[in-house]
Structures are given as structure tokens and as C-alpha cells.
Design an enzyme around this catalytic site. Sequence first.
Site, PDB file in Angstrom:
ATOM      1  CE1 TYR A   1      -3.441   2.790   0.767  1.00 20.33           C
ATOM      2  CE2 TYR A   1      -2.015   3.333   2.631  1.00 20.33           C
ATOM      3  CZ  TYR A   1      -3.065   3.648   1.786  1.00 20.33           C
ATOM      4  OH  TYR A   1      -3.739   4.831   1.957  1.00 20.33           O
TER       5      TYR A   1
ATOM      6  CD  GLU B   1      -7.620   7.351   5.473  1.00 19.75           C
ATOM      7  OE1 GLU B   1      -7.537   7.219   6.701  1.00 19.75           O
ATOM      8  OE2 GLU B   1      -6.650   7.190   4.702  1.00 19.75           O
TER       9      GLU B   1
ATOM     10  CD1 TRP C   1      -3.429   2.233   6.162  1.00 21.19           C
ATOM     11  CD2 TRP C   1      -5.551   2.893   6.354  1.00 21.19           C
ATOM     12  NE1 TRP C   1      -3.955   2.334   4.897  1.00 21.19           N
ATOM     13  CE2 TRP C   1      -5.257   2.746   4.983  1.00 21.19           C
ATOM     14  CE3 TRP C   1      -6.831   3.297   6.726  1.00 21.19           C
ATOM     15  CZ2 TRP C   1      -6.182   2.986   3.979  1.00 21.19           C
ATOM     16  CZ3 TRP C   1      -7.765   3.534   5.712  1.00 21.19           C
ATOM     17  CH2 TRP C   1      -7.440   3.380   4.369  1.00 21.19           C
TER      18      TRP C   1
END
Length: 199
Positions: free
Chosen positions: A23, A45, A53
Site C-alpha cells: 500500500y 478512512e 489503518w
Amino acid sequence: MTTAPDSISRCAWCGQDALYQAYHDREWGVPLHDDRSLFELLTLEGAQAGLSWITVLRKRDNYRAAFAGFDPAQVARFGPTDEAALLTNPGIVRNRLKVASTITNARAFLAIQAEFGSFDAWLWRFVDGRPIHNTWADLSQVPASTPLSDALSKALRKRGFRFVGSTICYAFMQSAGLVNDHLTGCFRHLEVAGLSSPA
């Protein structure tokens, strides 16, 4: 900074996790102009609030399946039955407020598209159409929010979005490439800085 076994220097936050590194290496900070992808990032988000995350990243494919590939037009049509089903889905964050906000946000997203032609056109006005390239040397220098993320948060909330606080908005700006917060020692810093951003 962290140097992986592959001898590549990366921002330390992605650690040694292969998914996290992929990512970081391929997506984070790249200027994004596709509305469906922007809706996906904004949703994820918001889902991440209070979590890490990487937790949300690992659920990303499940989110795509659960939320119609992040097609805002389809998500906007979700009703109480769809919402109830989502709350039983173990592949996503089963938080009632977060699930409801995704549906609400899809409707607000469509309203912006109708007014401005695309969410992309509306969003990128906040940085005058061009990414902000920061030159942080250490992770401790990277802010959690900025006056710009404050302004974006305020504008989104005014239009009916939820789970769009300033810290969430800044993380969204980082991930969507409105700001380049790769550390100067990271191999991606100059690569991302060299990417063009269509007007």
C-alpha cells in the site's frame, strides 16, 4: 525511516507487513482523481477512526464486496434492510454509526457530483489542483491535521458528511495524494513528487 530486508528505505509506519508495504509503495500519496476510488478512501478512512489503518486495509476487499464496489450511486440506494445486513457482516467494521455514515456520505457525495461535475473537481480545489509536497525528515514532524484539513472537514460536514473530522480528512488527503508526506529519506518521496496531477 525503516530499511526492509529488500534494502529499500521506507516510511517507518508501514513496518515489515507485506500488505502495508505494498500500500505504501504503490498507492499512498499518489494523486487520485477517480471518484469511485476517492469514495472508497473516504469511507475507509472514516471506518479507521479509533482503529489502526492496517486493520481496515485487511478488510478492504470485504468492504468492496459489501458496499457494491464503492459505487456511490448504489450505496446511496441502500435502505434499512441493507444496513441491517451490513451490521451482521464480520468482514467489515460493524459499527452502526460508521455503516450508516457510509450510506449518508454516498448521498452527499452524489450531491457534490451533481453540482460540480465530479467529486474530484470539488476536492482538488482545496489545493488549487496540485499536490502539496512536504519535506519531512522524521515521522514526528508530520502533522495529524492542518488548517487545510480543518477547512476540508468543515466543508464536508456542511454538506452532510459524517466521520470526516480534521484528522480523518488529513489522512484522506495523504492517501489520495493531495499532500505528499513520504519522508525525504523514503524511496517514494521523489517518485511521488514527480507524478503529474491532471487539472
